[in-house]
Design a protein around this motif. Sequence first.
Motif, short mmCIF file in Angstrom:
data_model
loop_
_atom_site.label_atom_id
_atom_site.label_comp_id
_atom_site.label_asym_id
_atom_site.label_seq_id
_atom_site.Cartn_x
_atom_site.Cartn_y
_atom_site.Cartn_z
N VAL A 91 4.18 -5.75 -0.47
CA VAL A 91 3.46 -5.21 0.68
C VAL A 91 3.73 -6.13 1.86
O VAL A 91 3.39 -7.31 1.83
CB VAL A 91 1.95 -5.11 0.43
N GLU A 92 4.36 -5.58 2.90
CA GLU A 92 4.60 -6.33 4.13
C GLU A 92 3.63 -5.84 5.19
O GLU A 92 3.42 -4.64 5.33
CB GLU A 92 6.04 -6.13 4.60
N ILE A 93 3.04 -6.79 5.92
CA ILE A 93 2.04 -6.43 6.93
C ILE A 93 2.48 -6.97 8.28
O ILE A 93 2.53 -8.20 8.48
CB ILE A 93 0.65 -6.99 6.57
N TRP A 94 2.81 -6.07 9.19
CA TRP A 94 3.14 -6.47 10.56
C TRP A 94 1.84 -6.57 11.35
O TRP A 94 1.02 -5.63 11.35
CB TRP A 94 4.08 -5.45 11.19
N GLU B 149 0.44 -8.28 -9.59
CA GLU B 149 1.85 -7.93 -9.50
C GLU B 149 2.24 -7.50 -8.08
O GLU B 149 3.29 -6.88 -7.88
CB GLU B 149 2.18 -6.81 -10.49
N VAL B 150 1.39 -7.85 -7.13
CA VAL B 150 1.66 -7.51 -5.72
C VAL B 150 1.99 -8.78 -4.95
O VAL B 150 1.28 -9.78 -5.04
CB VAL B 150 0.43 -6.83 -5.07
N ILE C 176 4.81 -0.62 1.98
CA ILE C 176 5.05 -0.90 0.56
C ILE C 176 6.51 -0.66 0.22
O ILE C 176 7.04 0.44 0.42
CB ILE C 176 4.17 0.00 -0.33
N ASP C 177 7.16 -1.70 -0.27
CA ASP C 177 8.54 -1.62 -0.76
C ASP C 177 9.49 -0.96 0.23
O ASP C 177 10.46 -0.30 -0.15
CB ASP C 177 8.60 -0.88 -2.10
N PHE D 299 -3.83 3.73 -0.91
CA PHE D 299 -2.46 3.48 -0.47
C PHE D 299 -1.73 2.61 -1.49
O PHE D 299 -0.58 2.89 -1.87
CB PHE D 299 -2.51 2.79 0.90
N LEU D 300 -2.39 1.56 -1.97
CA LEU D 300 -1.79 0.70 -3.00
C LEU D 300 -1.55 1.49 -4.28
O LEU D 300 -0.49 1.35 -4.92
CB LEU D 300 -2.70 -0.49 -3.28
N GLN D 301 -2.49 2.30 -4.67
CA GLN D 301 -2.35 3.08 -5.90
C GLN D 301 -1.20 4.07 -5.78
O GLN D 301 -0.44 4.27 -6.75
CB GLN D 301 -3.66 3.79 -6.20
N HIS D 302 -1.07 4.68 -4.61
CA HIS D 302 0.04 5.62 -4.40
C HIS D 302 1.38 4.88 -4.48
O HIS D 302 2.31 5.36 -5.14
CB HIS D 302 -0.10 6.29 -3.03
#
Length: 219
Positions: free
Chosen positions: A3-6, A33-34, A185-186, A203-206
Amino acid sequence: MLVEIWSDIACPWCYVGRARFAAALAAFEHRDEVTVMWRSFELDPDAPAEREGSHAELIARKYGRTLEEVAAMDAALTATAAADGLTIRFAEMRSGNTFDGHRLIHLAAAHGKQDAMKERLFRAYFGEGALISDHATLQTLAVEVGLPADEVRELLLTERYGEEVRDDERTAQSAGISAVPCFVIDRKYGASGAQPPETLLEFLQHGWAQREPAPAPTA
């Protein structure tokens, strides 16, 4: 899962977004695992080291609002942040360039302390009236989170990690990211804004559900 956060240090919704994402991640079954990476984004890359005038005056001038309108917006955002456990003191904020702060976050990543550095810069800027373009301030904050003092001094005296900051910004531009915070994500799925923790958890679950299955083991 990556997960990249701008985000920008001087963005209040990015501060709120960090807290909400942390809550979502804590509730995510596969959180261990994130990998989370903070990416640089400057809302105003041409900002001076420090702007003259109060926060309210600067916002009123920038957006054509009255001081009363700005005060109402600030009060609402302060209350929103407080509900997420954050303190924002708009009257004490000192606006300035965030480029060196972003370079410092890249150095922190090399030491496994990126999130701690990001949070400390947010807290200093929004809650403590710190000028985050000031090198002495950055030195103090970085040492607080455990970065080596000599490496921090070297970074602030050179252009180290400057290209990495610019590369993050070029990536954002090429991906069409124009508003922050932006969660990716990815490099496949994105979500913008300081969404509620429940939305970010979905969002993470998706993202996790859409991951490619690992190849079957061969005999």
